[in-house]
Write an enzyme that holds these catalytic residues in place. Structure first.
Site, PDB file in Angstrom:
ATOM      1  N   TYR A  12       0.854  -1.186   0.000  1.00 41.87           N
ATOM      2  CA  TYR A  12       0.000   0.000   0.000  1.00 41.87           C
ATOM      3  C   TYR A  12       0.886   1.230   0.000  1.00 41.87           C
ATOM      4  O   TYR A  12       1.843   1.313   0.763  1.00 41.87           O
ATOM      5  CB  TYR A  12      -0.883  -0.007   1.253  1.00 41.87           C
ATOM      6  CG  TYR A  12      -1.757   1.224   1.411  1.00 41.87           C
ATOM      7  CD1 TYR A  12      -2.810   1.466   0.528  1.00 41.87           C
ATOM      8  CD2 TYR A  12      -1.545   2.129   2.446  1.00 41.87           C
ATOM      9  CE1 TYR A  12      -3.623   2.587   0.677  1.00 41.87           C
ATOM     10  CE2 TYR A  12      -2.356   3.251   2.604  1.00 41.87           C
ATOM     11  CZ  TYR A  12      -3.395   3.478   1.713  1.00 41.87           C
ATOM     12  OH  TYR A  12      -4.190   4.579   1.876  1.00 41.87           O
TER      13      TYR A  12
ATOM     14  N   ASP B  39       9.339   2.835  -0.095  1.00 41.17           N
ATOM     15  CA  ASP B  39       8.292   3.466   0.696  1.00 41.17           C
ATOM     16  C   ASP B  39       8.509   3.066   2.150  1.00 41.17           C
ATOM     17  O   ASP B  39       8.141   1.981   2.578  1.00 41.17           O
ATOM     18  CB  ASP B  39       6.912   3.032   0.188  1.00 41.17           C
ATOM     19  CG  ASP B  39       5.783   3.756   0.920  1.00 41.17           C
ATOM     20  OD1 ASP B  39       6.073   4.423   1.940  1.00 41.17           O
ATOM     21  OD2 ASP B  39       4.630   3.644   0.482  1.00 41.17           O
TER      22      ASP B  39
ATOM     23  N   LYS C 248       4.292   9.036   8.935  1.00 43.43           N
ATOM     24  CA  LYS C 248       4.024   8.453  10.253  1.00 43.43           C
ATOM     25  C   LYS C 248       4.977   8.932  11.360  1.00 43.43           C
ATOM     26  O   LYS C 248       4.777  10.021  11.889  1.00 43.43           O
ATOM     27  CB  LYS C 248       3.944   6.929  10.134  1.00 43.43           C
ATOM     28  CG  LYS C 248       2.778   6.550   9.200  1.00 43.43           C
ATOM     29  CD  LYS C 248       2.343   5.118   9.144  1.00 43.43           C
ATOM     30  CE  LYS C 248       1.031   5.019   8.365  1.00 43.43           C
ATOM     31  NZ  LYS C 248       1.033   4.156   7.214  1.00 43.43           N
TER      32      LYS C 248
HETATM   33  C1  LIG Z   1       0.430   4.683   5.803  1.00 43.86           C
HETATM   34  C2  LIG Z   1       1.180   4.445   4.561  1.00 43.86           C
HETATM   35  C3  LIG Z   1       1.109   5.332   3.474  1.00 43.86           C
HETATM   36  C4  LIG Z   1       0.139   6.484   3.429  1.00 43.86           C
HETATM   37  O1  LIG Z   1       0.378   7.422   4.408  1.00 43.86           O
HETATM   38  P1  LIG Z   1      -0.830   8.417   4.824  1.00 43.86           P
HETATM   39  O2  LIG Z   1      -0.190   9.370   5.783  1.00 43.86           O
HETATM   40  O3  LIG Z   1      -1.875   7.530   5.429  1.00 43.86           O
HETATM   41  O4  LIG Z   1      -1.303   9.074   3.582  1.00 43.86           O
HETATM   42  C5  LIG Z   1       1.939   5.122   2.400  1.00 43.86           C
HETATM   43  N1  LIG Z   1       2.780   4.084   2.367  1.00 43.86           N
HETATM   44  C6  LIG Z   1       2.874   3.202   3.381  1.00 43.86           C
HETATM   45  C7  LIG Z   1       3.859   2.090   3.301  1.00 43.86           C
HETATM   46  C8  LIG Z   1       2.049   3.336   4.491  1.00 43.86           C
HETATM   47  O5  LIG Z   1       2.099   2.436   5.469  1.00 43.86           O
END
Ligand SMILES: *Cc1c(COP(=O)(O)O)cnc(C)c1O
Length: 425
Positions: free
Chosen positions: A144, A239, A267
């Site tokens: 994701y 990511d 995060k």
């Molecule tokens: C949470 C997450 C996102 C998206 O971040 P948001 O602040 O919710 O938009 C993107 N990539 C990864 C791997 C994530 O866990």
């Protein structure tokens, strides 16, 4: 467990918010329950509207690595707030946070701050496409990367739990430039390069997957992605929105010794406030406007309050260096959970690395989306509900990562294991 106020609040919320929640997995749909509403949180504990208390293993989906309402973070946030909450004009704080990120990651010379992980990925992909002059992006099934249109293809937890492989409203024309491969499947990626080599701008990957549940990269996987990208002049994007400052101060790339071209963060770097960041080599980052021509902007980008929370969080992580201890506590907890489940004859697999883990109700190894999807989600729902009753808050989906914070103690773990022992399967 008292539940009257929670139920009432959910009813009210559903009248004015679609599904009553502002992010789908919060609705508890896949675990067959109604959501709890939080009143306050401190350290490892959440308190809901009915006064029930829970040990939190979701931690706002990752950010709260220092636990909730950390006093040093709050103090810095209050100081920042007293000076005004948004200017849309540069502050020294932004440079400070950027310097901390640059110091933490060998692969990063420059950083652009944005307001969410989704935005960070959006920016990284636009930058990669602009820099490479190519359109296609390889993504892995079950990873994701936020709710960006062209990344919302086979995108893990939220969609997995709702049984939607993709989303209506994403034009086919957008998705056609997204090439899919199974996680950990080097052959599949090689085949994509054999077919589309000169069209692939980038590979984007969670170096440790967290959004189909925790899935670890096989030993050669990330290394092979690196060499394929180098060979084909494509960019490698890690990511690290979850794994950055979670698995190590320098993220998964430090743990595995692989340097991506671009890294997305989020995060933890916001210390519980909305934030995202994209970083990489100066030669690529300088292509972003106003230095370069690839456009990206944000009214609240680098917001002083968010940035102050991020700086305080990173400063504490740097000083405390809690990673080894967090890892061994998590290992201990996972060992304990396994022991209890084995005693009950419940088939399961726990994937763990550092302070993140997922308990899969699964007979076999979980190495990608297909093997994760074989998990018994009904059993997870049952487990989740009984743990909640016992005061343990787990992620409300089988396909999510659990996290520990520096506020979790041995006592919390013992209480958690007692709750596991009580679960009826
Ligand atoms: C949470 C997450 C996102 C998206 O971040 P948001 O602040 O919710 O938009 C993107 N990539 C990864 C791997 C994530 O866990």
């Amino acid at each position: 467990m008292k539940n009257q106020k929670n139920k009432q609040l959910f009813k009210k919320a559903q009248k004015v918010i679609p599904g009553g929640v502002n992010s789908p997995v919060r609705a508890f749909k896949s675990v067959g329950a109604a959501p709890i509403f939080i009143d306050n949180a401190k350290g490892a504990m959440l308190t809901d509207a009915d006064g029930n208390r829970y040990i939190d293993y979701c931690l706002s989906w990752g950010p709260m690595i220092l636990g909730h309402a950390n006093k040093d973070v709050l103090a810095d946030v209050k100081k920042a707030m007293a000076r005004g909450t948004s200017y849309g004009i540069p502050t020294e704080l932004e440079t400070q946070l950027a310097e901390m990120v640059v110091a933490a990651f060998d692969s990063i010379d420059k950083v652009r701050l944005v307001s969410s992980g989704t935005e960070a990925v959006m920016t990284a992909i636009r930058l990669a496409r602009g820099a490479a002059g190519r359109d296609k992006v390889v993504k892995f099934v079950g990873c994701y990367h936020g709710h960006v249109d062209h990344m919302l293809v086979s995108a893990g937890s939220g969609l997995m739990t709702l049984g939607a492989p993709s989303s209506p409203g994403v034009p086919k024309d957008f998705a056609k430039n997204t090439l899919l491969a199974p996680y950990n499947d080097v052959d599949a990626v090689e085949k994509l390069f054999a077919k589309y080599a000169d069209q692939i701008a980038a590979i984007i990957v969670e170096p440790v997957a967290g959004n189909m549940g925790t899935v670890l990269p096989k030993p050669a996987f990330l290394k092979k992605l690196r060499s394929l990208c180098t060979k084909n002049k494509s960019l490698l994007i890690f990511d690290e929105v979850i794994s950055g400052f979670r698995l190590a101060y320098g993220g998964a790339q430090t743990v595995f010794g692989i340097k991506p071209d671009l890294t997305t963060l989020g995060k933890i770097i916001g210390g519980g406030f909305p934030i995202g960041a994209v970083g990489g080599k100066a030669s690529i980052m300088n292509k972003l406007s106003p230095e370069g021509t690839i456009y990206q902007a944000g009214t609240l980008s680098g917001n002083p309050v968010c940035v102050a929370a991020g700086i305080a969080t990173l400063r504490l992580l740097k000083t405390l260096n809690p990673y080894k201890k967090l890892g061994s506590m998590t290992e201990c907890l996972c060992g304990g959970i396994s022991e209890k489940l084995n005693a009950k004859g419940v088939p399961h697999r726990i994937n763990q690395i550092g302070s993140m883990f997922t308990l899969f109700f699964n007979d076999g190894e979980v190495t990608d989306y297909d093997t994760a999807a074989k998990s018994d989600t009904k059993r997870y729902a049952n487990y989740f509900r009984q743990m909640l009753e016992s005061g343990i808050y787990l992620p409300p989906s089988q396909f999510e990562a659990n996290f520990l914070s520096t506020a979790h103690t041995q006592k919390h773990l013992e209480q958690t294991l007692k709750a596991v022992a009580k679960v009826k399967f």
